[in-house]
Design an enzyme around this catalytic site. Structure first.
Site, short mmCIF file in Angstrom:
data_model
loop_
_atom_site.label_atom_id
_atom_site.label_comp_id
_atom_site.label_asym_id
_atom_site.label_seq_id
_atom_site.Cartn_x
_atom_site.Cartn_y
_atom_site.Cartn_z
N GLN A 180 0.86 -0.98 0.23
CA GLN A 180 -0.27 0.15 0.44
C GLN A 180 0.72 1.33 -0.20
O GLN A 180 0.16 2.48 -0.76
CB GLN A 180 -1.09 -0.05 1.04
N HIS A 214 1.60 3.27 -3.81
CA HIS A 214 0.36 3.56 -4.15
C HIS A 214 1.07 5.10 -3.75
O HIS A 214 0.47 6.17 -5.48
CB HIS A 214 -1.12 3.89 -3.11
N GLU A 250 -8.74 0.99 6.46
CA GLU A 250 -9.39 -0.07 4.87
C GLU A 250 -9.24 -1.41 4.63
O GLU A 250 -9.96 -1.94 4.45
CB GLU A 250 -8.71 0.94 3.42
N HIS A 251 -7.71 -1.53 4.33
CA HIS A 251 -7.00 -2.86 4.44
C HIS A 251 -6.38 -3.52 5.72
O HIS A 251 -5.87 -2.35 6.57
CB HIS A 251 -6.55 -2.81 3.36
N ASP A 255 -7.57 -6.59 -3.90
CA ASP A 255 -7.06 -5.38 -5.12
C ASP A 255 -7.78 -5.54 -6.70
O ASP A 255 -8.35 -4.95 -7.19
CB ASP A 255 -5.66 -5.12 -5.06
N HIS A 294 -53.14 17.96 7.70
CA HIS A 294 -52.41 16.24 7.95
C HIS A 294 -54.15 15.28 9.00
O HIS A 294 -54.35 14.65 8.44
CB HIS A 294 -51.62 16.22 9.13
#
Length: 429
Positions: A259, A262, A327-328, A361, A420
């Site tokens: 990661q 990235h 996230e992961h 992924d 109403h």
């Protein structure tokens, strides 16, 4: 890569500072994006073309040159190397199979008064998917966004992908063909988001925009939310690995770097109760960095936002994991499934020694568009449910309405809503 211990006196503050990150909090960025959106709304295709020429140095002279044909997509697919084609087809099939299980159907029941109540589930009419195409080009993102939309029953999928200098990864086009994308435009940035949200002379307005992008894309998605739906405000990629000493440090080190490569602001954290193992992983990371093509990006990432964290025991690790809401999350141990029961917040959980995040992924099946920056506390991975919406169904019988109308009459009067009350009263008096 910094080393932390939960026994350090100032650990809580240092760890909290490490996690602090906002994707779209720069006033100058927000102002720039607002101007782009305003101009796209006013000038449409003309302004999108101008910004595409300016930012992407795209050679197009007319807006029509920014749309790709289905023939071009098919040609890209047909020219794939055999092994690549098989891998792409395997990934697409596994993603489709997983997401088929998510599809929701409507339901209804008749209550004890004879009234019919239920829920109708319908797909969105048209969605836009954003696929990165600049420094990062991800065919896998095409599949992860378009396949669930197809499974949900979305009739039209509009894809936008930047093509710097007119260049585009043919595998992205092949993935678009395989996933059944309806139309593809080679545009990106905030202008692409604005075009999808409001429509232009050529690009149709969509009901929802999904897919990751840079900070301009994230800021634009936040700005157009309400005009259309969005999946999430995506931040930098994250991985948190929990491993104990009976793992191969080379494997774990590479998982951490998977990661970090990235983005320079991606976050990679290792948590372990084994100090010797922590040092072995640190050494393995250095060894791997000497060989990685994206070593400079990965090194900047782990130096700025990475950490090797020593904990007392597994219980302390679980507490930190739930604080991070990564996230992961990799749980690299034999009884990972049992430990996963204690995890309340994570986008995706990869269990066991033979389940690297990289599998998720590409081809495991579950979606790789995941909540980041701690938002796994309240949000979920992209799925079929993001491309479906629900309508409530209510049908009262002539007799069954009476007790409900009487209750509604009383409650409406208490809220001083006379129309109403009278509307309900007509049904039982």
């Amino acid at each position: 890569m910094r080393r932390l211990s939960t026994q350090d006196q100032n650990f809580k503050q240092v760890f909290a500072d490490l996690l602090a990150f906002e994707t779209v909090n720069d006033p100058e960025l927000l102002s720039t994006v607002d101007k782009i959106i305003s101009d796209v709304r006013q000038f449409g295709d003309e302004h999108v073309l101008k910004l595409t020429q300016q930012f992407d140095r795209h050679p197009a002279h007319h807006f029509s040159e920014l749309e790709l044909t289905q023939e071009q997509l098919k040609a890209a697919f047909d020219h794939l190397d055999s092994d690549v084609r098989k891998a792409l087809e395997l990934a697409a099939q596994r993603i489709r199979t997983f997401h088929e299980a998510q599809k929701q159907d409507g339901w209804s029941y008749i209550d004890d008064l004879g009234n019919t109540l239920g829920q109708k589930v319908t797909p969105l009419d048209r969605v836009g998917i954003y696929v990165p195409g600049g420094l990062a080009s991800y065919p896998s993102s095409v599949l992860m966004n378009a396949v669930p939309a197809h499974v949900a029953g979305v009739a039209e999928i509009i894809m936008v992908v930047p093509a710097p200098k007119g260049d585009l990864n043919p595998l992205v086009l092949a993935a678009a063909y395989l996933a059944g994308v309806s139309r593809v435009f080679t545009i990106g940035g905030a202008q692409a988001v604005a075009a999808l949200a409001y429509g232009t002379q050529t690009i149709p307005r969509v009901d929802k925009i999904t897919g990751p992008g840079n900070r301009f894309v994230a800021a634009a998605k936040r700005a157009v939310f309400g005009q259309c739906g969005i999946d999430m405000i995506a931040g930098p990629s994250e991985i948190l690995v929990y491993a104990e000493g009976n793992n191969d440090p080379k494997w774990i080190a590479m998982d951490v770097l998977s990661q970090a490569e990235h983005d320079t602001v991606a976050q990679a954290i290792l948590i372990t109760p084994d100090e010797k193992f922590l040092e072995e992983v640190a050494q393995a990371i250095e060894s791997h960095l000497a060989e990685l093509p994206k070593a400079e990006i990965a090194r900047t990432s782990i130096e700025n936002r990475g950490a090797l964290v020593l904990v007392k025991d597994r219980a302390e690790a679980i507490e930190l994991i739930n604080q991070v809401a990564p996230e992961h999350l990799e749980l690299c141990l034999d009884d990972a499934q049992a430990m996963s029961e204690e995890i309340r917040h994570a986008g995706a959980i990869f269990m066991g020694r033979y389940t690297p995040e990289a599998i998720g992924d590409y081809c495991a099946g579950p979606n790789h568009v995941l909540p980041t920056s701690g938002t796994a506390r309240f949000s979920s991975p992209l799925g079929v449910y993001d491309f479906q919406k629900r309508s409530s169904l209510i049908m009262c019988s002539q007799e069954g309405v009476k007790p409900l109308a009487k209750a509604a009459d009383i409650l409406a009067q208490e809220e001083n809503l006379d129309a109403h009350a009278r509307s309900a009263r007509y049904r039982y008096k």
